[in-house]
Design a protein around this motif. Structure first.
Motif, PDB file in Angstrom:
ATOM      1  N   GLY A 133       0.951  -1.151   0.023  1.00 51.28           N
ATOM      2  CA  GLY A 133       0.029   0.074   0.050  1.00 51.28           C
ATOM      3  C   GLY A 133       0.764   1.195   0.162  1.00 51.28           C
ATOM      4  O   GLY A 133       2.066   1.184   0.421  1.00 51.28           O
ATOM      5  N   HIS A 134       0.259   2.339  -0.573  1.00 50.16           N
ATOM      6  CA  HIS A 134       1.268   3.594  -0.572  1.00 50.16           C
ATOM      7  C   HIS A 134       0.221   4.732  -0.320  1.00 50.16           C
ATOM      8  O   HIS A 134      -0.964   4.919  -0.881  1.00 50.16           O
ATOM      9  CB  HIS A 134       1.872   3.793  -1.892  1.00 50.16           C
ATOM     10  N   ILE A 135       0.591   5.443   0.911  1.00 55.54           N
ATOM     11  CA  ILE A 135      -0.285   6.485   1.338  1.00 55.54           C
ATOM     12  C   ILE A 135       0.669   7.782   1.447  1.00 55.54           C
ATOM     13  O   ILE A 135       1.624   7.626   2.012  1.00 55.54           O
ATOM     14  CB  ILE A 135      -0.781   6.196   3.053  1.00 55.54           C
ATOM     15  N   THR A 136      -0.157   8.755   0.814  1.00 55.91           N
ATOM     16  CA  THR A 136       0.722   9.970   0.697  1.00 55.91           C
ATOM     17  C   THR A 136       0.080  11.189   0.660  1.00 55.91           C
ATOM     18  O   THR A 136      -1.071  11.210   1.149  1.00 55.91           O
ATOM     19  CB  THR A 136       1.631   9.970  -0.703  1.00 55.91           C
ATOM     20  N   GLY A 137       0.616  12.486   0.625  1.00 54.46           N
ATOM     21  CA  GLY A 137       0.332  13.733   0.493  1.00 54.46           C
ATOM     22  C   GLY A 137      -0.680  14.162  -0.572  1.00 54.46           C
ATOM     23  O   GLY A 137      -1.144  13.030  -1.245  1.00 54.46           O
ATOM     24  N   PRO A 138      -1.068  15.254  -0.748  1.00 52.30           N
ATOM     25  CA  PRO A 138      -1.913  15.872  -1.947  1.00 52.30           C
ATOM     26  C   PRO A 138      -1.234  15.551  -3.216  1.00 52.30           C
ATOM     27  O   PRO A 138       0.105  15.790  -3.411  1.00 52.30           O
ATOM     28  CB  PRO A 138      -1.925  17.391  -1.461  1.00 52.30           C
ATOM     29  N   GLU A 139      -2.180  15.035  -4.250  1.00 52.18           N
ATOM     30  CA  GLU A 139      -1.584  14.762  -5.524  1.00 52.18           C
ATOM     31  C   GLU A 139      -1.114  15.849  -6.261  1.00 52.18           C
ATOM     32  O   GLU A 139      -0.172  15.990  -7.316  1.00 52.18           O
ATOM     33  CB  GLU A 139      -2.799  14.158  -6.357  1.00 52.18           C
ATOM     34  N   ARG A 140      -1.469  17.335  -5.754  1.00 46.18           N
ATOM     35  CA  ARG A 140      -0.936  18.409  -6.566  1.00 46.18           C
ATOM     36  C   ARG A 140       0.489  18.651  -6.200  1.00 46.18           C
ATOM     37  O   ARG A 140       1.179  19.394  -6.849  1.00 46.18           O
ATOM     38  CB  ARG A 140      -1.897  19.660  -6.068  1.00 46.18           C
ATOM     39  N   PHE A 141       0.964  18.065  -5.278  1.00 41.82           N
ATOM     40  CA  PHE A 141       2.489  18.253  -4.781  1.00 41.82           C
ATOM     41  C   PHE A 141       3.449  17.205  -5.608  1.00 41.82           C
ATOM     42  O   PHE A 141       3.003  16.116  -5.834  1.00 41.82           O
ATOM     43  CB  PHE A 141       2.732  17.911  -3.382  1.00 41.82           C
ATOM     44  N   LEU A 142       4.167  17.786  -6.694  1.00 38.04           N
ATOM     45  CA  LEU A 142       5.461  17.240  -7.351  1.00 38.04           C
ATOM     46  C   LEU A 142       6.127  15.989  -6.769  1.00 38.04           C
ATOM     47  O   LEU A 142       6.080  14.851  -7.140  1.00 38.04           O
ATOM     48  CB  LEU A 142       6.009  18.325  -7.898  1.00 38.04           C
ATOM     49  N   ALA A 143       6.400  16.368  -5.450  1.00 35.64           N
ATOM     50  CA  ALA A 143       7.299  15.586  -4.504  1.00 35.64           C
ATOM     51  C   ALA A 143       6.502  14.207  -4.329  1.00 35.64           C
ATOM     52  O   ALA A 143       6.910  13.193  -4.479  1.00 35.64           O
ATOM     53  CB  ALA A 143       7.661  16.009  -3.128  1.00 35.64           C
ATOM     54  N   ALA A 144       4.975  14.329  -4.040  1.00 37.04           N
ATOM     55  CA  ALA A 144       4.249  13.175  -3.720  1.00 37.04           C
ATOM     56  C   ALA A 144       4.234  12.466  -4.953  1.00 37.04           C
ATOM     57  O   ALA A 144       4.073  11.085  -4.831  1.00 37.04           O
ATOM     58  CB  ALA A 144       2.744  13.732  -3.260  1.00 37.04           C
ATOM     59  N   ARG A 145       3.670  13.017  -6.022  1.00 35.23           N
ATOM     60  CA  ARG A 145       3.607  12.111  -7.261  1.00 35.23           C
ATOM     61  C   ARG A 145       4.988  11.323  -7.841  1.00 35.23           C
ATOM     62  O   ARG A 145       5.028  10.433  -8.416  1.00 35.23           O
ATOM     63  CB  ARG A 145       3.449  13.157  -8.534  1.00 35.23           C
ATOM     64  N   LYS A 146       6.115  11.978  -7.514  1.00 34.75           N
ATOM     65  CA  LYS A 146       7.606  11.543  -7.805  1.00 34.75           C
ATOM     66  C   LYS A 146       7.614  10.301  -7.011  1.00 34.75           C
ATOM     67  O   LYS A 146       8.282   9.033  -7.662  1.00 34.75           O
ATOM     68  CB  LYS A 146       8.817  12.555  -7.858  1.00 34.75           C
ATOM     69  N   ARG A 147       7.613  10.561  -5.579  1.00 37.93           N
ATOM     70  CA  ARG A 147       7.807   9.259  -4.721  1.00 37.93           C
ATOM     71  C   ARG A 147       6.786   8.167  -4.982  1.00 37.93           C
ATOM     72  O   ARG A 147       7.076   6.782  -4.962  1.00 37.93           O
ATOM     73  CB  ARG A 147       7.454   9.908  -3.229  1.00 37.93           C
ATOM     74  N   ALA A 148       5.498   8.596  -5.397  1.00 35.88           N
ATOM     75  CA  ALA A 148       4.753   7.442  -5.806  1.00 35.88           C
ATOM     76  C   ALA A 148       5.008   6.809  -7.048  1.00 35.88           C
ATOM     77  O   ALA A 148       4.995   5.291  -7.311  1.00 35.88           O
ATOM     78  CB  ALA A 148       3.256   7.927  -5.838  1.00 35.88           C
ATOM     79  N   SER A 149       5.556   7.270  -8.040  1.00 33.84           N
ATOM     80  CA  SER A 149       6.279   7.148  -9.370  1.00 33.84           C
ATOM     81  C   SER A 149       7.224   5.866  -9.176  1.00 33.84           C
ATOM     82  O   SER A 149       7.234   4.981  -9.537  1.00 33.84           O
ATOM     83  CB  SER A 149       6.603   8.014 -10.285  1.00 33.84           C
ATOM     84  N   GLY A 150       8.356   6.313  -8.425  1.00 32.37           N
ATOM     85  CA  GLY A 150       9.525   5.503  -8.008  1.00 32.37           C
ATOM     86  C   GLY A 150       8.953   4.211  -7.212  1.00 32.37           C
ATOM     87  O   GLY A 150       9.463   3.155  -7.512  1.00 32.37           O
ATOM     88  N   PHE A 151       7.979   4.300  -6.440  1.00 28.12           N
ATOM     89  CA  PHE A 151       7.554   3.101  -5.604  1.00 28.12           C
ATOM     90  C   PHE A 151       6.728   2.123  -6.340  1.00 28.12           C
ATOM     91  O   PHE A 151       6.943   1.153  -6.662  1.00 28.12           O
ATOM     92  CB  PHE A 151       6.485   3.745  -4.527  1.00 28.12           C
ATOM     93  N   CYS A 152       5.882   2.906  -7.282  1.00 24.56           N
ATOM     94  CA  CYS A 152       5.032   1.897  -8.067  1.00 24.56           C
ATOM     95  C   CYS A 152       5.878   1.261  -9.127  1.00 24.56           C
ATOM     96  O   CYS A 152       5.486  -0.050  -9.413  1.00 24.56           O
ATOM     97  CB  CYS A 152       4.007   2.697  -8.750  1.00 24.56           C
ATOM     98  N   ASP A 153       6.707   1.785  -9.962  1.00 26.75           N
ATOM     99  CA  ASP A 153       7.440   1.142 -10.902  1.00 26.75           C
ATOM    100  C   ASP A 153       8.579  -0.084 -10.155  1.00 26.75           C
ATOM    101  O   ASP A 153       8.341  -1.100 -10.736  1.00 26.75           O
ATOM    102  CB  ASP A 153       8.592   2.244 -11.474  1.00 26.75           C
ATOM    103  N   ALA A 154       8.736   0.249  -9.191  1.00 26.32           N
ATOM    104  CA  ALA A 154       9.855  -0.928  -8.446  1.00 26.32           C
ATOM    105  C   ALA A 154       9.091  -1.967  -8.104  1.00 26.32           C
ATOM    106  O   ALA A 154       9.231  -3.089  -8.055  1.00 26.32           O
ATOM    107  CB  ALA A 154      10.455  -0.172  -7.159  1.00 26.32           C
ATOM    108  N   VAL A 155       7.743  -1.803  -7.350  1.00 27.09           N
ATOM    109  CA  VAL A 155       6.906  -2.725  -7.205  1.00 27.09           C
ATOM    110  C   VAL A 155       6.401  -3.428  -8.231  1.00 27.09           C
ATOM    111  O   VAL A 155       6.455  -4.836  -8.212  1.00 27.09           O
ATOM    112  CB  VAL A 155       5.785  -2.239  -6.197  1.00 27.09           C
ATOM    113  N   THR A 156       6.115  -2.841  -9.478  1.00 22.63           N
ATOM    114  CA  THR A 156       5.327  -3.697 -10.373  1.00 22.63           C
ATOM    115  C   THR A 156       6.670  -4.501 -11.250  1.00 22.63           C
ATOM    116  O   THR A 156       6.324  -5.683 -11.618  1.00 22.63           O
ATOM    117  CB  THR A 156       4.723  -2.856 -11.327  1.00 22.63           C
ATOM    118  N   ARG A 157       7.649  -3.862 -11.218  1.00 20.74           N
ATOM    119  CA  ARG A 157       8.868  -4.525 -11.803  1.00 20.74           C
ATOM    120  C   ARG A 157       9.103  -5.929 -11.085  1.00 20.74           C
ATOM    121  O   ARG A 157       9.967  -6.906 -11.399  1.00 20.74           O
ATOM    122  CB  ARG A 157      10.276  -3.641 -11.773  1.00 20.74           C
TER     123      ARG A 157
END
Length: 345
Positions: A193-217
């Protein structure tokens, strides 16, 4: 008798001057100045002789005089928009450490996120003829340029300019999400699971992107649609943990976009009888001591290495001051600090 112009016995209290160095080295004052400041086309033997004379006499160059000679003030301005200081203070400490090592004084100015105040500080620093500027922030979102025709180099740290060519030093948020995922995968966790801050924050989106990519790989089932965006708060962490556990049965690992969120998640899990990390492993982001060390158990967290961000920003600024400017965005790798929320102590 000592060479003419050198301090005589009994005059030890008189300040040694460049005239004394020139006399001992047997060169003109101008040649001595050029040798000590790395200027001019002088023979290596001449430079070495002047340097030896300076060491023998204990000569300490006057920074103001040196600045006048080379057209520099040996001062740098740091402007921050982060009045809270949670992110900008480590950045500024790193910058000051790097600049101070080169005997450069730093003027630090807090704009309190007020554009008028920022302009006033900028004018003040330009009037003081600083050699360069570091602009620090609390968010990595691009901001308007502080000015591209200032006559001095500018480097951004923990923020970036809308002018994409201006140099900016940022933490590696994508990499931070990735190392969190890799740690959980290495522990043998399977349901994420991944719980994070507001989607409007670039940092939140980038952290989610790095996590999602590694998990799906890794072959696990997880997609960007599974990310729970909300607020940077403990309250959101508690609320989102309940939502996640109801909607995704069997979750055994939760990556949080901030330590505050992770603290709320951990508290909720403990209240409903889930053991951390035995049943569910939890990772935060920021490595903020009051949060990670106050949690039970202490939180594993991604450290953005903000002191390194400040140091690297200062190094880029010094490079630009010396005529070798850099361009574009540069990222500084973070590191995972492992504690009891993922590995039982």
């Amino acid at each position: 008798m000592p060479p003419r112009g050198l301090p005589h016995k009994g005059a030890e209290s008189r300040r040694v001057t460049i005239r004394d160095v020139a006399a001992l080295a047997g060169v003109s004052i101008g040649t001595a100045s050029k040798a000590l400041n790395g200027q001019g086309s002088l023979r290596a033997e001449t430079r070495d002789r002047v340097a030896a004379a300076a060491r023998e006499l204990g000569f300490a160059p006057n920074m103001l005089a040196r600045g006048l000679l080379v057209g520099r003030t040996y001062t740098v301005g740091v402007i921050t928009t982060d009045s809270f200081g949670r992110f900008s203070i480590p950045v500024m400490l790193g910058a000051e450490n790097a600049l101070g090592a080169g005997q450069i004084s730093v003027f630090m100015c807090d704009t309190r996120d007020d554009p008028d105040r920022e302009r006033q500080y900028l004018d003040m620093l330009l009037n003081r003829q600083v050699d360069g500027l570091i602009v620090a922030g609390r968010r990595i979102e691009p901001r308007r340029s502080i000015g591209v025709d200032l006559g001095i180099p500018v480097v951004y740290a923990m923020t970036q300019s809308l002018d994409s060519d201006e140099p900016a030093i940022l933490p590696d948020d994508v990499g931070g999400g990735r190392i969190a995922a890799e740690h959980l995968i290495a522990l043998g966790r399977h349901r994420f699971g991944h719980i994070t801050g507001p989607e409007r924050f670039l940092a939140a989106r980038k952290r989610a992107s790095g996590f999602c990519d590694a998990v799906t790989r890794s072959g696990a089932e997880f997609s960007p649609n599974d990310v729970l965006y909300g607020e940077w708060s403990e309250a959101w962490g508690r609320q989102a943990a309940s939502v996640l556990l109801r909607s995704s049965r069997g979750v055994d690992a939760i990556f949080c976009g901030s330590d505050q969120i992770a603290r709320g998640v951990s508290d909720n899990l403990r209240q409903i009888g889930c053991r951390v990390p035995d049943d569910v492993a939890v990772i935060g982001f920021d490595n903020w001591d009051p949060m990670v060390l106050g949690a039970e158990p202490p939180l594993t967290s991604v450290d953005m290495c903000l002191v390194d961000v400040g140091r690297v920003a200062a190094e880029h600024l010094l490079s630009a001051i010396n005529g070798e400017p850099t361009h574009g965005v540069h990222t500084v790798p973070g590191r995972l600090v492992v504690r009891g929320s993922t590995v039982a102590e």
